[in-house]
Design a protein around this motif. Structure first.
Motif, PDB file in Angstrom:
ATOM      1  N   LEU A 131       0.828  -1.198   0.000  1.00  0.00           N
ATOM      2  CA  LEU A 131       0.000   0.000   0.000  1.00  0.00           C
ATOM      3  C   LEU A 131       0.870   1.259   0.000  1.00  0.00           C
ATOM      4  N   ALA A 132       1.941   1.246   0.775  1.00  0.00           N
ATOM      5  CA  ALA A 132       2.862   2.382   0.809  1.00  0.00           C
ATOM      6  C   ALA A 132       3.532   2.582  -0.550  1.00  0.00           C
ATOM      7  N   GLU A 133       3.833   1.496  -1.225  1.00  0.00           N
ATOM      8  CA  GLU A 133       4.439   1.594  -2.559  1.00  0.00           C
ATOM      9  C   GLU A 133       3.456   2.228  -3.553  1.00  0.00           C
ATOM     10  N   LYS A 134       2.203   1.795  -3.512  1.00  0.00           N
ATOM     11  CA  LYS A 134       1.185   2.385  -4.392  1.00  0.00           C
ATOM     12  C   LYS A 134       0.983   3.862  -4.068  1.00  0.00           C
ATOM     13  N   TYR A 135       0.943   4.164  -2.788  1.00  0.00           N
ATOM     14  CA  TYR A 135       0.825   5.560  -2.360  1.00  0.00           C
ATOM     15  C   TYR A 135       2.013   6.368  -2.886  1.00  0.00           C
ATOM     16  N   GLY A 136       3.211   5.833  -2.739  1.00  0.00           N
ATOM     17  CA  GLY A 136       4.419   6.522  -3.190  1.00  0.00           C
ATOM     18  C   GLY A 136       4.387   6.835  -4.669  1.00  0.00           C
ATOM     19  N   ARG A 137       3.913   5.874  -5.478  1.00  0.00           N
ATOM     20  CA  ARG A 137       3.801   6.123  -6.923  1.00  0.00           C
ATOM     21  C   ARG A 137       2.813   7.249  -7.201  1.00  0.00           C
ATOM     22  N   HIS A 138       1.710   7.247  -6.479  1.00  0.00           N
ATOM     23  CA  HIS A 138       0.706   8.294  -6.701  1.00  0.00           C
ATOM     24  C   HIS A 138       1.204   9.663  -6.248  1.00  0.00           C
ATOM     25  N   ILE A 139       1.761   9.745  -5.065  1.00  0.00           N
ATOM     26  CA  ILE A 139       2.143  11.043  -4.502  1.00  0.00           C
ATOM     27  C   ILE A 139       3.319  11.652  -5.279  1.00  0.00           C
ATOM     28  N   ALA A 140       4.068  10.825  -5.993  1.00  0.00           N
ATOM     29  CA  ALA A 140       5.207  11.308  -6.781  1.00  0.00           C
ATOM     30  C   ALA A 140       4.791  11.879  -8.137  1.00  0.00           C
ATOM     31  N   THR A 141       3.562  11.617  -8.566  1.00  0.00           N
ATOM     32  CA  THR A 141       3.117  12.191  -9.843  1.00  0.00           C
ATOM     33  C   THR A 141       2.929  13.695  -9.671  1.00  0.00           C
ATOM     34  N   THR A 183       8.226   8.486   4.349  1.00  0.00           N
ATOM     35  CA  THR A 183       9.427   8.388   3.511  1.00  0.00           C
ATOM     36  C   THR A 183       9.079   8.555   2.036  1.00  0.00           C
ATOM     37  N   ALA A 184       8.017   7.895   1.577  1.00  0.00           N
ATOM     38  CA  ALA A 184       7.590   8.026   0.179  1.00  0.00           C
ATOM     39  C   ALA A 184       7.228   9.468  -0.150  1.00  0.00           C
ATOM     40  N   THR A 185       6.597  10.142   0.794  1.00  0.00           N
ATOM     41  CA  THR A 185       6.211  11.546   0.592  1.00  0.00           C
ATOM     42  C   THR A 185       7.448  12.422   0.465  1.00  0.00           C
ATOM     43  N   ARG A 186       8.387  12.239   1.352  1.00  0.00           N
ATOM     44  CA  ARG A 186       9.604  13.062   1.326  1.00  0.00           C
ATOM     45  C   ARG A 186      10.457  12.749   0.091  1.00  0.00           C
ATOM     46  N   GLN A 187      10.506  11.490  -0.316  1.00  0.00           N
ATOM     47  CA  GLN A 187      11.256  11.128  -1.524  1.00  0.00           C
ATOM     48  C   GLN A 187      10.637  11.758  -2.771  1.00  0.00           C
ATOM     49  N   ALA A 188       9.336  12.021  -2.727  1.00  0.00           N
ATOM     50  CA  ALA A 188       8.654  12.663  -3.848  1.00  0.00           C
ATOM     51  C   ALA A 188       8.820  14.187  -3.814  1.00  0.00           C
ATOM     52  N   GLY A 189       9.523  14.699  -2.788  1.00  0.00           N
ATOM     53  CA  GLY A 189       9.795  16.124  -2.709  1.00  0.00           C
ATOM     54  C   GLY A 189       8.736  16.939  -1.988  1.00  0.00           C
ATOM     55  N   HIS A 190       7.927  16.284  -1.178  1.00  0.00           N
ATOM     56  CA  HIS A 190       6.873  16.978  -0.448  1.00  0.00           C
ATOM     57  C   HIS A 190       7.134  16.934   1.057  1.00  0.00           C
ATOM     58  N   GLU A 191       6.607  17.928   1.761  1.00  0.00           N
ATOM     59  CA  GLU A 191       6.712  17.942   3.214  1.00  0.00           C
ATOM     60  C   GLU A 191       5.622  17.041   3.789  1.00  0.00           C
ATOM     61  N   TRP A 192       5.876  16.510   4.958  1.00  0.00           N
ATOM     62  CA  TRP A 192       4.951  15.602   5.644  1.00  0.00           C
ATOM     63  C   TRP A 192       4.537  16.223   6.977  1.00  0.00           C
ATOM     64  N   HIS A 193       3.241  16.339   7.174  1.00  0.00           N
ATOM     65  CA  HIS A 193       2.676  16.798   8.436  1.00  0.00           C
ATOM     66  C   HIS A 193       1.574  15.812   8.789  1.00  0.00           C
ATOM     67  N   GLU A 194       1.391  15.522  10.069  1.00  0.00           N
ATOM     68  CA  GLU A 194       0.342  14.566  10.410  1.00  0.00           C
ATOM     69  C   GLU A 194      -0.481  15.041  11.587  1.00  0.00           C
ATOM     70  N   ILE A 195      -1.670  14.463  11.654  1.00  0.00           N
ATOM     71  CA  ILE A 195      -2.586  14.727  12.755  1.00  0.00           C
ATOM     72  C   ILE A 195      -3.285  13.414  13.079  1.00  0.00           C
ATOM     73  N   ASP A 196      -3.476  13.169  14.361  1.00  0.00           N
ATOM     74  CA  ASP A 196      -4.159  11.959  14.816  1.00  0.00           C
ATOM     75  C   ASP A 196      -5.490  12.383  15.439  1.00  0.00           C
ATOM     76  N   LEU A 197      -6.582  11.948  14.850  1.00  0.00           N
ATOM     77  CA  LEU A 197      -7.911  12.302  15.341  1.00  0.00           C
ATOM     78  C   LEU A 197      -8.452  11.312  16.370  1.00  0.00           C
ATOM     79  N   ALA A 198      -7.704  10.256  16.671  1.00  0.00           N
ATOM     80  CA  ALA A 198      -8.178   9.246  17.621  1.00  0.00           C
ATOM     81  C   ALA A 198      -8.547   9.833  18.986  1.00  0.00           C
ATOM     82  N   PRO A 199      -7.777  10.757  19.539  1.00  0.00           N
ATOM     83  CA  PRO A 199      -8.148  11.287  20.862  1.00  0.00           C
ATOM     84  C   PRO A 199      -9.161  12.435  20.816  1.00  0.00           C
ATOM     85  N   ALA A 200      -9.705  12.760  19.664  1.00  0.00           N
ATOM     86  CA  ALA A 200     -10.573  13.940  19.535  1.00  0.00           C
ATOM     87  C   ALA A 200     -11.790  13.875  20.454  1.00  0.00           C
TER      88      ALA A 200
END
Length: 187
Positions: free
Chosen positions: A7-17, A51-68
């Motif tokens: 799944l991460a590999e498929k995501y990486g291919r998409h986010i790199a386009t 890692t896939a996001t950063r390799q594609a040249g994009h910044e990575w930010h995250e948020i976890d909604l589990a404790p909302a």
């Protein structure tokens, strides 16, 4: 275990386009759909997506909604009364909680570090089940998405319909689906 890596590999291919800059907010959403049983595994391996996001040249930010929900309840002055009589919480939950979650997500999307080349990754949407609809929350923040909003979605995607935690009622959304199972996404 290799399912998350696939799944991460498929995501990486998409986010790199190359990203189109003129698409609507709903089209800037990427839904990474996986079997609900893989939630803990995905969280343990989320670095593969970063890692896939950063390799594609994009910044990575995250948020976890589990404790909302817990955070929202903890801040309420009448929480003890609601715990004593949970049926009384229904109206307040329906009227206020989706807006609370949308504001929490919006604050991350609008953070000064987030740009039009950033990915904001959303984890923990399964914890919203029964409290708020993710479709309603995404609709509320569409205008605030600068780069891409990647929602890690434990559930199913079939015939252009998303079902959180395999629940009966799903919704049709314009997001780009990335799945392990051929339909939609980068199979």
């Amino acid at each position: 275990m290799a399912r998350i890596e696939d799944l991460a590999e498929k995501y990486g291919r998409h986010i790199a386009t190359p990203w189109q800059r003129t698409v609507a907010g709903a089209q800037r959403v990427v839904m990474v759909v996986y079997d609900k049983e893989l939630e803990r595994t995905l969280r343990a391996r989320k670095l593969a997506f970063e890692t896939a996001t950063r390799q594609a040249g994009h910044e990575w930010h995250e948020i976890d909604l589990a404790p909302a929900f817990a955070d929202w309840m903890a801040a309420d002055d009448y929480r003890d009364e609601y715990f004593a009589s949970p049926d009384d919480l229904h109206l307040k939950l329906e009227a206020e909680f989706p807006n609370y979650v949308a504001e929490r997500l919006r604050s991350r999307l609008c953070h000064p570090d987030v740009t039009d080349t950033s990915v904001v990754a959303v984890f923990g949407v399964g914890a919203l089940f029964g409290f708020a609809r993710i479709s309603q929350i995404l609709k509320a923040v569409e205008a605030d998405i600068r780069g891409r909003l990647v929602v890690f979605f434990p559930g199913q995607y079939e015939r252009n319909n998303y079902r959180l935690l395999d629940a009966r009622d799903g919704w049709n959304y314009l997001a780009v689906p990335i799945t392990l199972h051929g339909e939609g996404g980068w199979a």
